[in-house]
Design a protein around this motif. Structure first.
Motif, PDB file in Angstrom:
ATOM      1  N   GLN A   2       0.838  -1.188   0.000  1.00 10.51           N
ATOM      2  CA  GLN A   2       0.000   0.000   0.000  1.00 10.51           C
ATOM      3  C   GLN A   2       0.874   1.239   0.000  1.00 10.51           C
ATOM      4  O   GLN A   2       1.614   1.478   0.963  1.00 10.51           O
ATOM      5  N   TYR A  36     -10.624  13.273  -0.579  1.00  6.13           N
ATOM      6  CA  TYR A  36     -11.981  13.134  -1.063  1.00  6.13           C
ATOM      7  C   TYR A  36     -12.862  12.762   0.112  1.00  6.13           C
ATOM      8  O   TYR A  36     -12.453  12.055   1.025  1.00  6.13           O
ATOM      9  N   LYS A  38     -16.683  11.130   1.257  1.00  2.80           N
ATOM     10  CA  LYS A  38     -17.732  10.266   0.732  1.00  2.80           C
ATOM     11  C   LYS A  38     -18.837  10.062   1.756  1.00  2.80           C
ATOM     12  O   LYS A  38     -18.592   9.580   2.865  1.00  2.80           O
ATOM     13  N   PRO A  44     -17.519   9.524  -4.132  1.00  3.32           N
ATOM     14  CA  PRO A  44     -16.614  10.476  -3.468  1.00  3.32           C
ATOM     15  C   PRO A  44     -16.663  11.836  -4.156  1.00  3.32           C
ATOM     16  O   PRO A  44     -16.885  11.925  -5.370  1.00  3.32           O
ATOM     17  N   PHE A  89     -11.105   9.950   2.195  1.00  2.00           N
ATOM     18  CA  PHE A  89     -10.041   9.206   1.514  1.00  2.00           C
ATOM     19  C   PHE A  89      -8.888  10.141   1.191  1.00  2.00           C
ATOM     20  O   PHE A  89      -9.091  11.221   0.623  1.00  2.00           O
ATOM     21  N   ILE A 101      -3.747   6.742  -6.486  1.00  2.00           N
ATOM     22  CA  ILE A 101      -3.640   5.748  -5.426  1.00  2.00           C
ATOM     23  C   ILE A 101      -4.379   6.277  -4.207  1.00  2.00           C
ATOM     24  O   ILE A 101      -4.064   7.358  -3.705  1.00  2.00           O
ATOM     25  N   PHE A 102      -5.369   5.499  -3.756  1.00  3.52           N
ATOM     26  CA  PHE A 102      -6.181   5.899  -2.617  1.00  3.52           C
ATOM     27  C   PHE A 102      -5.791   5.120  -1.368  1.00  3.52           C
ATOM     28  O   PHE A 102      -5.385   3.955  -1.440  1.00  3.52           O
ATOM     29  N   GLY A 103      -5.972   5.763  -0.228  1.00  2.00           N
ATOM     30  CA  GLY A 103      -5.878   5.069   1.046  1.00  2.00           C
ATOM     31  C   GLY A 103      -7.180   4.340   1.344  1.00  2.00           C
ATOM     32  O   GLY A 103      -8.147   4.418   0.578  1.00  2.00           O
ATOM     33  N   ALA A 104      -7.201   3.636   2.475  1.00  7.03           N
ATOM     34  CA  ALA A 104      -8.364   2.813   2.833  1.00  7.03           C
ATOM     35  C   ALA A 104      -9.528   3.638   3.367  1.00  7.03           C
ATOM     36  O   ALA A 104     -10.650   3.138   3.453  1.00  7.03           O
ATOM     37  N   GLY A 105      -9.264   4.879   3.731  1.00  2.00           N
ATOM     38  CA  GLY A 105     -10.336   5.741   4.224  1.00  2.00           C
ATOM     39  C   GLY A 105     -10.404   5.787   5.735  1.00  2.00           C
ATOM     40  O   GLY A 105     -10.023   4.836   6.428  1.00  2.00           O
TER      41      GLY A 105
ATOM     42  N   GLY B  40     -11.638  -1.884   4.016  1.00  2.47           N
ATOM     43  CA  GLY B  40     -10.234  -1.986   4.413  1.00  2.47           C
ATOM     44  C   GLY B  40      -9.240  -1.757   3.295  1.00  2.47           C
ATOM     45  O   GLY B  40      -8.033  -1.689   3.544  1.00  2.47           O
ATOM     46  N   LEU B  41      -9.730  -1.649   2.069  1.00  2.00           N
ATOM     47  CA  LEU B  41      -8.819  -1.488   0.920  1.00  2.00           C
ATOM     48  C   LEU B  41      -9.006  -0.165   0.204  1.00  2.00           C
ATOM     49  O   LEU B  41      -8.240   0.169  -0.693  1.00  2.00           O
ATOM     50  N   GLY B  42     -10.018   0.581   0.550  1.00  2.00           N
ATOM     51  CA  GLY B  42     -10.252   1.859  -0.107  1.00  2.00           C
ATOM     52  C   GLY B  42     -10.669   1.681  -1.556  1.00  2.00           C
ATOM     53  O   GLY B  42     -11.295   0.685  -1.932  1.00  2.00           O
ATOM     54  N   LEU B  43     -10.307   2.646  -2.372  1.00  2.00           N
ATOM     55  CA  LEU B  43     -10.618   2.621  -3.798  1.00  2.00           C
ATOM     56  C   LEU B  43      -9.405   2.123  -4.569  1.00  2.00           C
ATOM     57  O   LEU B  43      -8.305   2.648  -4.424  1.00  2.00           O
ATOM     58  N   ASP B  59      -4.609  -0.955 -11.195  1.00  2.00           N
ATOM     59  CA  ASP B  59      -3.960  -1.878 -10.262  1.00  2.00           C
ATOM     60  C   ASP B  59      -4.637  -3.239 -10.149  1.00  2.00           C
ATOM     61  O   ASP B  59      -3.996  -4.216  -9.773  1.00  2.00           O
ATOM     62  N   PHE B 105     -16.914  11.771  -9.553  1.00  2.00           N
ATOM     63  CA  PHE B 105     -17.326  10.378  -9.434  1.00  2.00           C
ATOM     64  C   PHE B 105     -18.819  10.201  -9.672  1.00  2.00           C
ATOM     65  O   PHE B 105     -19.623  11.084  -9.350  1.00  2.00           O
TER      66      PHE B 105
END
Lengths: 112, 114
Positions: A2, A36, A38, A44, A89, A101-105, B40-43, B59, B105
């Motif tokens: 990640q 972002y 949501k 988002p 996010f 590339i996004f984080g998990a939020g 847990g994984l986001g977008l 990805d 989005f």
């Protein structure tokens, strides 16, 4: 692996206080960092961004801080309002690129 | 009103039954992209398109196809859906690359594959 991490799945804050959402990244080649927001059952929406050449960007109640040496950014919301309750996010991009590339939020709860 | 639309919003299907999720934008954006959101994984980016007839893998492209025959439309195709493709899918668009431009989005498509 990640590249963008949000280590806090949730955060609870009292209305009127400051909310601080954190984000870490591993790739020093990122040129832009974004937040972002949501709401449930919606897509988002863009909140605020910062270029890698800056260390702070402010838009009303929202401020993003970037610490490149620590590969860390944070979003500050002051004062927090119940309508800010949402999932936030963190995301990162390279200039001229097409991959985000996004984080998990992080789910923010603002209590009235 | 400037917007990204997706259809259907909800879909329950069975393994192996081909399906298409449509995406359309009315902002004349060059760039479009598909993401899936999982807990847990986001977008995570599935595919993106820089312009008509130009697409590339993100990805997590396995099990998906896309096409970009018109600027406004970017359908996501699952030729043989499997249960691990159960997810919330988002389409997004923005102006062409260069300096950063925010993505817009769609409302999302919740897909369940039994």
């Amino acid at each position: 692996d990640q590249q963008v991490k949000q280590n806090s799945p949730s955060l609870s804050v009292q209305e009127g206080r400051i909310s601080i959402l954190n984000c870490d990244y591993t790739n020093s080649m990122f040129d832009y960092f974004l937040w972002y927001k949501k709401y449930p059952a919606e897509g988002p929406t863009f909140l605020i961004s910062i270029s890698s050449i800056k260390d702070k960007n402010e838009d009303g109640r929202f401020t993003v801080f970037l610490n490149k040496s620590a590969k860390h950014l944070s979003l500050h919301i002051v004062p927090s309002q119940p309508g800010d309750s949402a999932v936030y996010f963190c995301a990162a991009e390279r200039a001229g690129g097409f991959k985000t590339i996004f984080g998990a939020g992080t789910r923010l709860f603002v209590k009235a | 009103e400037a917007q990204v639309t997706q259809n259907p919003r909800y879909l329950i299907t069975v393994t192996g039954k081909k399906l298409t999720v449509t995406c359309s934008q009315n902002m004349n954006h060059e760039y479009m992209s598909w993401y899936r959101q999982d807990p847990g994984l986001g977008l995570r980016q599935i595919y993106y398109s820089m312009n008509v007839e130009v697409t590339d893998k993100g990805d997590v492209p396995e099990g998906y196809k896309v096409s970009r025959k018109e600027k406004r439309n970017f359908p996501l195709i699952l030729e043989s859906p499997s249960p691990n493709q159960t997810s919330l899918y988002f389409c997004a668009s923005r102006r062409g690359s260069g300096n950063y431009n925010e993505q817009f989005f769609g409302p999302g498509t919740r897909l369940t594959v039994l």
